[in-house]
Design a protein around this motif. Structure first.
Motif, mmCIF file in Angstrom:
data_model
loop_
_atom_site.group_PDB
_atom_site.id
_atom_site.type_symbol
_atom_site.label_atom_id
_atom_site.label_comp_id
_atom_site.label_asym_id
_atom_site.label_seq_id
_atom_site.Cartn_x
_atom_site.Cartn_y
_atom_site.Cartn_z
ATOM 1 N N GLY A 160 0.793 -1.221 0.000
ATOM 2 C CA GLY A 160 0.000 0.000 0.000
ATOM 3 C C GLY A 160 0.829 1.276 0.000
ATOM 4 N N TRP A 161 0.231 2.291 -0.568
ATOM 5 C CA TRP A 161 0.885 3.582 -0.650
ATOM 6 C C TRP A 161 1.252 4.144 0.720
ATOM 7 C CZ3 TRP A 161 -0.235 2.381 -5.505
ATOM 8 C CH2 TRP A 161 0.370 3.100 -6.529
ATOM 9 N N PRO A 162 0.346 4.129 1.705
ATOM 10 C CA PRO A 162 0.705 4.718 2.998
ATOM 11 C C PRO A 162 1.972 4.113 3.607
ATOM 12 C CG PRO A 162 -1.653 4.372 2.898
ATOM 13 C CD PRO A 162 -1.063 3.683 1.692
ATOM 14 N N ALA A 163 2.111 2.806 3.540
ATOM 15 C CA ALA A 163 3.302 2.155 4.096
ATOM 16 C C ALA A 163 4.552 2.604 3.352
ATOM 17 C CB ALA A 163 3.161 0.633 4.025
ATOM 18 N N ALA A 164 4.472 2.644 2.037
ATOM 19 C CA ALA A 164 5.624 3.040 1.229
ATOM 20 C C ALA A 164 5.991 4.507 1.454
ATOM 21 C CB ALA A 164 5.341 2.781 -0.247
ATOM 22 N N VAL A 165 5.004 5.372 1.458
ATOM 23 C CA VAL A 165 5.269 6.809 1.620
ATOM 24 C C VAL A 165 5.803 7.118 3.018
ATOM 25 C CG1 VAL A 165 4.185 9.098 1.638
ATOM 26 C CG2 VAL A 165 3.666 7.480 -0.188
ATOM 27 N N THR A 166 5.288 6.444 4.030
ATOM 28 C CA THR A 166 5.806 6.622 5.388
ATOM 29 C C THR A 166 7.270 6.217 5.453
ATOM 30 O OG1 THR A 166 3.637 6.294 6.389
ATOM 31 C CG2 THR A 166 5.554 5.914 7.805
ATOM 32 N N ALA A 167 7.605 5.076 4.878
ATOM 33 C CA ALA A 167 9.000 4.610 4.878
ATOM 34 C C ALA A 167 9.895 5.572 4.099
ATOM 35 C CB ALA A 167 9.082 3.198 4.297
ATOM 36 N N LEU A 168 9.425 6.073 2.966
ATOM 37 C CA LEU A 168 10.216 7.023 2.180
ATOM 38 C C LEU A 168 10.444 8.326 2.958
ATOM 39 C CD1 LEU A 168 8.647 6.329 -1.298
ATOM 40 C CD2 LEU A 168 11.052 6.006 -0.685
ATOM 41 N N ALA A 169 9.427 8.774 3.686
ATOM 42 C CA ALA A 169 9.580 9.989 4.496
ATOM 43 C C ALA A 169 10.646 9.788 5.567
ATOM 44 C CB ALA A 169 8.247 10.383 5.129
ATOM 45 N N LEU A 170 10.655 8.617 6.202
ATOM 46 C CA LEU A 170 11.674 8.326 7.215
ATOM 47 C C LEU A 170 13.053 8.205 6.591
ATOM 48 C CD1 LEU A 170 9.593 5.863 9.378
ATOM 49 C CD2 LEU A 170 10.392 8.134 10.060
ATOM 50 N N LEU A 171 13.136 7.631 5.390
ATOM 51 C CA LEU A 171 14.407 7.563 4.675
ATOM 52 C C LEU A 171 14.918 8.968 4.382
ATOM 53 C CD1 LEU A 171 16.641 5.998 3.190
ATOM 54 C CD2 LEU A 171 15.139 5.964 1.183
ATOM 55 N N GLN A 172 14.035 9.838 3.965
ATOM 56 C CA GLN A 172 14.409 11.231 3.690
ATOM 57 C C GLN A 172 14.932 11.914 4.940
ATOM 58 O OE1 GLN A 172 14.603 12.551 0.737
ATOM 59 N NE2 GLN A 172 15.223 14.562 1.444
ATOM 60 N N GLN A 173 14.294 11.682 6.080
ATOM 61 C CA GLN A 173 14.761 12.265 7.349
ATOM 62 C C GLN A 173 16.147 11.755 7.715
ATOM 63 O OE1 GLN A 173 11.892 11.453 10.420
ATOM 64 N NE2 GLN A 173 10.291 12.649 9.436
ATOM 65 N N GLU A 174 16.397 10.469 7.479
ATOM 66 C CA GLU A 174 17.697 9.866 7.816
ATOM 67 C C GLU A 174 18.816 10.474 6.977
ATOM 68 O OE1 GLU A 174 18.641 7.355 10.116
ATOM 69 O OE2 GLU A 174 16.696 7.938 10.895
ATOM 70 N N ASN A 175 18.518 10.915 5.768
ATOM 71 C CA ASN A 175 19.532 11.430 4.867
ATOM 72 C C ASN A 175 19.655 12.949 4.914
ATOM 73 O OD1 ASN A 175 20.701 9.077 3.365
ATOM 74 N ND2 ASN A 175 18.537 8.667 3.159
ATOM 75 N N ASN A 176 18.954 13.582 5.837
ATOM 76 C CA ASN A 176 19.063 15.052 6.010
ATOM 77 C C ASN A 176 19.893 15.368 7.225
ATOM 78 O OD1 ASN A 176 17.635 15.771 3.747
ATOM 79 N ND2 ASN A 176 15.689 15.767 4.826
#
Length: 102
Positions: free
Chosen positions: A86-102
């Motif tokens: 599902g989109w929500p699971a994927a988008v949540t994980a991508l948001a956390l990945l983005q935070q980790e790389n900032n």
């Protein structure tokens, strides 16, 4: 979202669970030769994100990169996963990945 327990805080809260985590999970399961640490990271991230376990994702995202996964591969994992978990699971994980790389 509350912060996930790390090794030290888990030891304080639940010493036996901390011991089992170190001895069984990381001392045995993660070291088994059939799957590489890289493959285990892919499986773990897919499972955690599909089940909505956001608290454990940041640590495992960092661990996955230590296990040889690139940011591009992680993005691809979650893009692929959007169609299965599902989109929500994927988008949540991508948001956390983005935070980790900032």
């Amino acid at each position: 979202m509350s912060k996930s327990l790390d090794r030290d805080s888990l030891q304080q809260v639940a010493p036996k669970l901390a011991e089992l985590t170190q001895q069984v999970l990381f001392g045995d399961i993660w070291k088994r030769a059939v799957l590489s640490p890289r493959e285990r990271s892919l499986i773990t991230l897919a499972t955690l994100s599909a089940l909505g376990h956001e608290q454990q994702l940041p640590w495992h995202l960092e661990f996955a990169q230590q296990n040889g996964l690139s940011r591009e591969e992680l993005v691809e994992l979650f893009t692929h996963q959007a169609f299965y978990a599902g989109w929500p699971a994927a988008v949540t994980a991508l948001a956390l990945l983005q935070q980790e790389n900032n």
